[in-house]
Scaffold this active site. Structure first.
Site, mmCIF file in Angstrom:
data_model
loop_
_atom_site.group_PDB
_atom_site.id
_atom_site.type_symbol
_atom_site.label_atom_id
_atom_site.label_comp_id
_atom_site.label_asym_id
_atom_site.label_seq_id
_atom_site.Cartn_x
_atom_site.Cartn_y
_atom_site.Cartn_z
ATOM 1 N N VAL A 131 -72.870 -17.126 -112.702
ATOM 2 C CA VAL A 131 -73.271 -16.611 -113.937
ATOM 3 C C VAL A 131 -73.213 -17.235 -115.322
ATOM 4 O O VAL A 131 -73.113 -16.718 -116.261
ATOM 5 C CB VAL A 131 -72.480 -15.046 -114.173
ATOM 6 N N HIS A 157 -76.532 -12.297 -109.438
ATOM 7 C CA HIS A 157 -75.306 -11.444 -109.860
ATOM 8 C C HIS A 157 -75.557 -11.308 -111.503
ATOM 9 O O HIS A 157 -74.698 -11.015 -112.241
ATOM 10 C CB HIS A 157 -74.126 -11.986 -109.788
ATOM 11 N N ASN A 298 -70.966 -27.034 -97.749
ATOM 12 C CA ASN A 298 -69.648 -26.306 -98.326
ATOM 13 C C ASN A 298 -68.399 -26.839 -97.571
ATOM 14 O O ASN A 298 -68.471 -27.295 -96.586
ATOM 15 C CB ASN A 298 -69.658 -24.774 -98.002
ATOM 16 N N GLY A 300 -64.817 -25.586 -96.259
ATOM 17 C CA GLY A 300 -63.948 -24.490 -96.109
ATOM 18 C C GLY A 300 -64.511 -23.334 -95.269
ATOM 19 O O GLY A 300 -65.855 -23.493 -95.065
#
Length: 363
Positions: A131, A157, A298, A300
């Site tokens: 955002v 979002h 990515n 993790g």
């Protein structure tokens, strides 16, 4: 009403990621090969913005880095009772103090590398969960028209850079920030003092700050009236940023467009996201149901770790994306002066030393 904060399933938090760890050279080669064929829809998360100094929700273990994280839910923010007013005072004070760090953040090398791929037509569709508006800022080098930039990027979002009142009127966040300053001179002095003294409050990815430890009361914070409502001769100080809160659904338009963006692609690339929110995870599921090749970059655990058909590279995008773009666009013969400008732009900040945010991940 019972609303929960989205999390990665516990069973996936302990998945061994060692099989996904690759060298820089291998990662660059594999991502370059993935982008060399067909057109790509890209989905990004908070990990993309960590190098810009915007903190992420989760660390290397996939868990919230702040164990006391307590977001305000949608039904609390729009509640028009006295209790709802208290929630709004809490939110808008924290957001007032935190927004400047988001407003002043600059795109990093990954943002500009992605913008170069958009410019060259390799990534015609970008869906971001972020955002912060940094994808827009990077792409504005080649698309100075805000309308063209907006059409190239779907904000799943929403955005922090606009405010929406309960009647649907939009106010630019910069204007609303000035209204907050004018209505709260004490808090403006507080914010100015922190900035002058070189201090910093911990800013969350959604643009607010944690200030409870300072013993601060929200009771005297004034939320201004909606300027458009005032022109219509009505009073209204119920506002929310133009983004999706926990407990709130994305709009039907955004949902349909995000599905179409997946359907109209040949391949799907994921960068810097755990896909913990269902609005993002269902796009991955849609892609795999359509048998689209999927590659994830990515570090993790992620919600995609037990989804069949997803390749995952355990590496930070900031380490590889400039080289990937040079490979892909070099083969296509489209490295021009604008591409060179984008590949020489962008900041790369070291991660904070007080926690494990080197590989920040999206909610």
């Amino acid at each position: 009403m019972r609303v929960s904060v989205p999390n990665i399933p516990q069973s996936l938090l302990s998945v061994n990621q060692s099989a996904n760890r690759v060298s820089l050279a291998e990662a660059i080669e594999r991502v370059s090969a993935f982008l060399a064929v067909g057109n790509i829809t890209l989905i990004t998360g908070a990990g993309v913005s960590v190098d810009s100094g915007i903190r992420a929700y989760r660390g290397r273990d996939g868990r919230y880095m702040n164990p006391n994280y307590k977001p305000i839910f949608y039904h609390e923010l729009v509640d028009e009772t006295e209790k709802g007013q208290s929630f709004r005072q809490r939110y808008w004070l924290r957001s007032y103090l935190g927004y400047p760090s988001v407003r002043e953040a600059l795109p990093n090398t990954t943002h500009y590398a992605i913008a170069a791929l958009q410019y060259a037509g390799v990534i015609p569709r970008l869906i971001t969960q972020n955002v912060d508006g940094l994808h827009h800022a990077a792409l504005s080098i080649v698309h100075p028209s805000p309308v063209m930039v907006q059409e190239s990027i779907l904000e799943l979002h929403g955005t922090l850079h606009r405010v929406r009142c309960k009647h649907g009127h939009l106010t630019e966040r910069a204007v609303f920030q000035d209204l907050l300053s004018a209505a709260n001179p004490k808090w403006k002095d507080f914010a100015d003092t922190i900035q002058k003294e070189g201090g910093a409050l911990r800013t969350n990815p959604d643009g607010d700050v944690a200030i409870e430890h300072l013993g601060i009361s929200y009771d005297d914070f004034v939320i201004p009236e909606c300027p458009t409502c005032l022109l219509e001769n009505r009073h209204n100080n119920v506002h929310k940023p133009d983004l999706v809160f926990f407990g709130e659904s994305i709009t039907e338009y955004v949902k349909k467009r995000s599905y179409l963006d997946i359907e109209n692609s040949d391949r799907v690339l994921l960068i810097g996201t755990t896909l913990a929110t269902y609005s993002a995870f269902r796009l991955l599921k849609h892609a795999t149901e359509l048998r689209k090749p999927v590659l994830m970059i990515n570090v993790g655990p992620s919600r995609a770790d037990d989804v069949q058909g997803v390749q995952k590279l355990e590496i930070a995008s900031g380490d590889i994306m400039r080289d990937v773009v040079r490979n892909v666009l070099g083969i296509r013969g489209v490295i021009d002066s604008l591409v060179e400008e984008m590949l020489s732009s962008g900041i790369r900040k070291p991660p904070p030393k007080d926690d494990d945010e080197a590989v920040g991940q999206q909610q």
